[in-house]
Design a protein around this motif. Structure first.
Motif, PDB file in Angstrom:
ATOM      1  N   LYS A   1       3.053   3.838   7.688  1.00 11.17           N
ATOM      2  CA  LYS A   1       3.361   4.378   9.013  1.00 11.17           C
ATOM      3  C   LYS A   1       2.462   5.558   9.345  1.00 11.17           C
ATOM      4  N   GLN A   2       2.193   6.413   8.359  1.00 11.20           N
ATOM      5  CA  GLN A   2       1.326   7.565   8.592  1.00 11.20           C
ATOM      6  C   GLN A   2      -0.108   7.149   8.900  1.00 11.20           C
ATOM      7  N   SER A   3      -0.491   5.960   8.434  1.00 11.78           N
ATOM      8  CA  SER A   3      -1.846   5.477   8.721  1.00 11.78           C
ATOM      9  C   SER A   3      -1.978   4.983  10.159  1.00 11.78           C
TER      10      SER A   3
ATOM     11  N   ALA B   1      -6.970  24.359  -5.279  1.00  8.04           N
ATOM     12  CA  ALA B   1      -8.033  23.738  -4.479  1.00  8.04           C
ATOM     13  C   ALA B   1      -7.506  22.975  -3.264  1.00  8.04           C
ATOM     14  N   THR B   2      -6.490  22.130  -3.425  1.00 12.24           N
ATOM     15  CA  THR B   2      -5.949  21.251  -2.366  1.00 12.24           C
ATOM     16  C   THR B   2      -7.056  20.505  -1.617  1.00 12.24           C
ATOM     17  N   LEU B   3      -8.010  19.952  -2.354  1.00  9.54           N
ATOM     18  CA  LEU B   3      -9.107  19.220  -1.719  1.00  9.54           C
ATOM     19  C   LEU B   3      -8.628  17.914  -1.090  1.00  9.54           C
ATOM     20  N   ASP B   4      -7.518  17.379  -1.579  1.00  9.70           N
ATOM     21  CA  ASP B   4      -7.095  16.057  -1.117  1.00  9.70           C
ATOM     22  C   ASP B   4      -6.399  16.082   0.231  1.00  9.70           C
ATOM     23  N   ILE B   5      -6.317  17.237   0.898  1.00  9.92           N
ATOM     24  CA  ILE B   5      -5.728  17.281   2.240  1.00  9.92           C
ATOM     25  C   ILE B   5      -6.445  16.309   3.169  1.00  9.92           C
ATOM     26  N   THR B   6      -7.734  16.096   2.930  1.00  9.45           N
ATOM     27  CA  THR B   6      -8.486  15.167   3.774  1.00  9.45           C
ATOM     28  C   THR B   6      -8.046  13.720   3.571  1.00  9.45           C
ATOM     29  N   ASP B   7      -7.241  13.443   2.544  1.00 10.69           N
ATOM     30  CA  ASP B   7      -6.722  12.088   2.350  1.00 10.69           C
ATOM     31  C   ASP B   7      -5.721  11.699   3.432  1.00 10.69           C
ATOM     32  N   GLY B   8      -5.364  12.645   4.280  1.00  8.95           N
ATOM     33  CA  GLY B   8      -4.483  12.321   5.393  1.00  8.95           C
ATOM     34  C   GLY B   8      -5.187  11.646   6.547  1.00  8.95           C
ATOM     35  N   PHE B   9      -6.483  11.418   6.415  1.00 10.51           N
ATOM     36  CA  PHE B   9      -7.268  10.840   7.498  1.00 10.51           C
ATOM     37  C   PHE B   9      -8.010   9.608   6.993  1.00 10.51           C
ATOM     38  N   GLY B  10      -8.027   8.566   7.838  1.00 11.36           N
ATOM     39  CA  GLY B  10      -8.692   7.322   7.467  1.00 11.36           C
ATOM     40  C   GLY B  10      -8.790   6.434   8.688  1.00 11.36           C
ATOM     41  N   THR B  11      -8.687   5.146   8.473  1.00  8.57           N
ATOM     42  CA  THR B  11      -8.715   4.186   9.570  1.00  8.57           C
ATOM     43  C   THR B  11      -7.316   3.615   9.766  1.00  8.57           C
ATOM     44  N   VAL B  12      -7.116   2.916  10.882  1.00  8.15           N
ATOM     45  CA  VAL B  12      -5.812   2.338  11.174  1.00  8.15           C
ATOM     46  C   VAL B  12      -5.401   1.409  10.037  1.00  8.15           C
ATOM     47  N   GLY B  13      -4.243   1.696   9.462  1.00  7.37           N
ATOM     48  CA  GLY B  13      -3.721   0.852   8.413  1.00  7.37           C
ATOM     49  C   GLY B  13      -4.270   1.134   7.029  1.00  7.37           C
ATOM     50  N   GLU B  14      -5.147   2.149   6.882  1.00  9.53           N
ATOM     51  CA  GLU B  14      -5.706   2.419   5.554  1.00  9.53           C
ATOM     52  C   GLU B  14      -6.072   3.889   5.414  1.00  9.53           C
TER      53      GLU B  14
ATOM     54  N   THR C   1      -7.193   6.841  16.836  1.00  2.23           N
ATOM     55  CA  THR C   1      -8.616   7.135  16.982  1.00  2.23           C
ATOM     56  C   THR C   1      -9.324   6.020  17.738  1.00  2.23           C
ATOM     57  N   GLU C   2      -8.907   4.758  17.462  1.00  2.00           N
ATOM     58  CA  GLU C   2      -9.573   3.583  18.034  1.00  2.00           C
ATOM     59  C   GLU C   2      -9.028   3.191  19.398  1.00  2.00           C
ATOM     60  N   GLY C   3      -7.989   3.848  19.872  1.00  2.00           N
ATOM     61  CA  GLY C   3      -7.379   3.483  21.152  1.00  2.00           C
ATOM     62  C   GLY C   3      -5.873   3.649  21.092  1.00  2.00           C
ATOM     63  N   TRP C   4      -5.155   2.761  21.809  1.00  2.00           N
ATOM     64  CA  TRP C   4      -3.703   2.837  21.879  1.00  2.00           C
ATOM     65  C   TRP C   4      -3.102   1.596  21.221  1.00  2.00           C
ATOM     66  N   LEU C   5      -2.121   1.816  20.357  1.00  2.00           N
ATOM     67  CA  LEU C   5      -1.511   0.719  19.611  1.00  2.00           C
ATOM     68  C   LEU C   5      -0.159   0.371  20.234  1.00  2.00           C
ATOM     69  N   PRO C   6       0.069  -0.903  20.612  1.00  2.00           N
ATOM     70  CA  PRO C   6       1.369  -1.298  21.143  1.00  2.00           C
ATOM     71  C   PRO C   6       2.368  -1.498  20.003  1.00  2.00           C
ATOM     72  N   ILE C   7       3.485  -0.792  20.054  1.00  2.00           N
ATOM     73  CA  ILE C   7       4.477  -0.784  18.976  1.00  2.00           C
ATOM     74  C   ILE C   7       5.834  -1.189  19.541  1.00  2.00           C
ATOM     75  N   THR C   8       6.533  -2.064  18.836  1.00  2.00           N
ATOM     76  CA  THR C   8       7.878  -2.478  19.262  1.00  2.00           C
ATOM     77  C   THR C   8       8.864  -1.326  19.127  1.00  2.00           C
ATOM     78  N   VAL C   9      10.069  -1.534  19.646  1.00  2.00           N
ATOM     79  CA  VAL C   9      11.103  -0.505  19.535  1.00  2.00           C
ATOM     80  C   VAL C   9      11.455  -0.220  18.079  1.00  2.00           C
ATOM     81  N   PHE C  10      11.192  -1.195  17.183  1.00  2.00           N
ATOM     82  CA  PHE C  10      11.510  -0.992  15.772  1.00  2.00           C
ATOM     83  C   PHE C  10      10.267  -0.670  14.943  1.00  2.00           C
ATOM     84  N   GLY C  11       9.170  -0.310  15.604  1.00  2.00           N
ATOM     85  CA  GLY C  11       8.043   0.283  14.903  1.00  2.00           C
ATOM     86  C   GLY C  11       6.956  -0.637  14.408  1.00  2.00           C
ATOM     87  N   SER C  12       6.966  -1.922  14.781  1.00  3.59           N
ATOM     88  CA  SER C  12       5.935  -2.854  14.314  1.00  3.59           C
ATOM     89  C   SER C  12       4.875  -3.064  15.386  1.00  3.59           C
TER      90      SER C  12
END
Length: 520
Positions: free
Chosen positions: A260-262, A224-237, A433-444
């Motif tokens: 990180k994937q979120s 089935a692989t129905l959970d492929i849609t679990d790869g999509f959500g909101t920023v941070g969740e 999805t919500e815009g552009w996220l400013p991220i430091t050189v180390f990913g935060s």
């Protein structure tokens, strides 16, 4: 050491057995009955619900995948495309899986972006040798890809019908079953007409009753692989992050991967699985064996943990909890001819999952995991070295895919570097999805997602100066205040602000895989 489970609900083939005690000896189930089967010296385990170890019928291996899966009660993985060197390394880890090795696809076809270079199939004349080469690599079944990208509004090369038929004939002549990747109902019907045994996914467009009946008449199965849609959500969740019991068991490094994937670009409207659920239920009602599979490690999917989400999706599609459990135990074992497991029966391999609660009443009870046993031994996690190798493997694969997509489609949303006038890198702006996220050189993140210009301005104002500010950090414990002494793309040197802590005056280096950072 022998183990006896006492006064435990025993579930086999989705049904509760009349007996409530089970004994394990020498990696096998040796007896089922009453409490008198316990012998002196046995380890005694009381209560709960005992299930056969779960089977994930669709994954792609990374280092440590099978060990991570086992901590969630998934004791067998069915790999649907991996390279031989990775397969050999994972076999040496001792956990159990079956594999297709390299799948058959046309030059440039799916999944070239993720796995190139690897052998392709250019025509029917190459089918027999391709299958022989996969058998030499240790393949247990053949995977083939019939997908021209039309299901995702793309145009990619795919196998033609004569080549598919030749591959199926060559595989069957060697005793191998054939798993076919398709994305559409028409594609599913075509590969089954060519003799494929198993569909790697439920189609994403609505199947007609005639198509469903044709699949059932052919005797094919579907993962089935129905959970492929679990790869999509909101920023941070992402959806998996909302499952408290699963997240509580997740190793910190894998939790950071999920986090990180979120924080990546996702389409404005997340795909749902309404149609694939409907197709799955229709196939199930027509008698087609439905198998639970996750397609991990796609974004948002974690080995082992995501199979419990897949069980929820199957129940939401209309299967009963008992039928969902069958889809993750005896059904894949029968389809892939794993006769020694997935049963609570005398003589079966003691791959076992003990949970609290009753998953026949509430499928989420499978998440209340007490312990997992592999061949009668408590499952142990992968070593730090192997765990890190798996995480780096995913990161490198993701970077390779993004680079290839940017080359193919220059407008593809991807992170952009932001530099100071003197050329020093300040960080990155990441499209969300919500815009552009400013991220430091180390990913935060340095702030919320906004428009691109504001995100760039945030980096110009704070990209370097934020290093002198107080950050919140944690490794394996609670959040604490810290100062970032030095930062690199893959690590940071922290000094904790607590004066009572014993630490070097210049701080300590931490790999980003081992520390969470927040700028508050």
């Amino acid at each position: 050491m022998a183990i006896t489970f006492l006064h435990t609900r025993l579930i086999d083939r989705g049904e509760v057995l009349p007996a409530d005690c089970l004994r394990v000896e020498d990696s096998r189930i040796s007896a089922i009955g009453g409490p008198d089967l316990a012998q002196p010296g046995d380890e005694l385990v009381n209560g709960g619900t005992l299930l056969p170890g779960l089977i994930d019928a669709h994954v792609h291996l990374v280092p440590g995948a099978s060990r991570l899966a086992a901590t969630y009660g998934v004791t067998t993985l069915i790999d649907q495309f991996s390279k031989p060197d990775l397969i050999a390394a994972e076999r040496s880890a001792g956990a159990d899986f079956r594999t297709s090795s390299i799948g058959a696809t046309a030059p440039g076809g799916h999944p070239t972006l993720a796995y190139a270079p690897f052998p392709h199939v250019e025509g029917a004349a190459e089918a027999k040798q391709f299958v022989a080469d996969r058998i030499a690599e240790g393949a247990d079944h053949l995977k083939l890809i019939y997908d021209d990208g039309s299901g995702a509004a793309m145009n990619i090369p795919t196998l033609d019908e004569p080549t598919i038929r030749a591959l199926v004939e060559a595989a069957h002549s060697e005793g191998l079953k054939v798993v076919a990747h398709v994305s559409t109902a028409a594609g599913a019907l075509k590969v089954v007409e060519c003799g494929a045994d198993i569909l790697a996914h439920a189609p994403s467009d609505l199947m007609t009753p005639a198509q469903v009946e044709a699949i059932a008449t052919a005797g094919a199965a579907v993962i089935a692989t129905l959970d492929i849609t679990d790869g999509f959500g909101t920023v941070g969740e992402l959806p998996l992050m909302r499952e408290a019991a699963l997240m509580a068991r997740m190793p910190a490094r894998w939790r950071r991967v999920l986090d990180k994937q979120s924080r990546r670009w996702m389409p404005p409207e997340a795909p749902d699985n309404t149609i694939t659920r409907a197709n799955t239920l229709a196939l199930h009602q027509a008698g087609v064996p439905v198998l639970a599979g996750t397609d991990a490690p796609n974004p948002g999917l974690i080995f082992g943990a995501s199979l419990h989400r897949e069980l929820q999706h199957l129940v939401q599609a209309g299967l009963t909890p008992a039928e969902a459990i069958v889809a993750a135990t005896v059904a894949p074992a029968e389809v892939f001819e794993l006769a020694d497991r997935s049963r609570l029966a005398v003589g079966a391999r003691a791959d076992l999952l003990l949970v609290d609660g009753d998953p026949l009443a509430d499928i989420t009870a499978t998440q209340q995991i007490r312990h997992t046993w592999l061949a009668g031994e408590i499952a142990v996690p992968a070593s730090d070295e192997v765990e890190l190798a798996g995480i780096h493997f995913i990161g490198e694969t993701t970077d390779r895919i993004i680079t290839a997509l940017k080359d193919m489609w220059p407008g593809f949303p991807a992170p952009e570097d932001v530099y100071r006038e003197d050329g020093e890198l300040l960080g990155h702006v990441v499209p969300m999805t919500e815009g552009w996220l400013p991220i430091t050189v180390f990913g935060s993140a340095l702030g919320p997602a906004t428009d691109r210009e504001t995100a760039v301005e945030t980096l110009e104002n704070k990209g370097l100066s934020s290093l002198g500010e107080t950050w919140w950090a944690r490794t394996d414990g609670d959040w604490q205040e810290a100062t970032i002494i030095e930062a690199q793309p893959d690590r940071v040197r922290l000094r904790w602000n607590d004066p009572m802590l014993d630490q070097p005056p210049s701080g300590q280096w931490y790999p980003l895989t081992d520390v969470d950072l927040e700028f508050r």
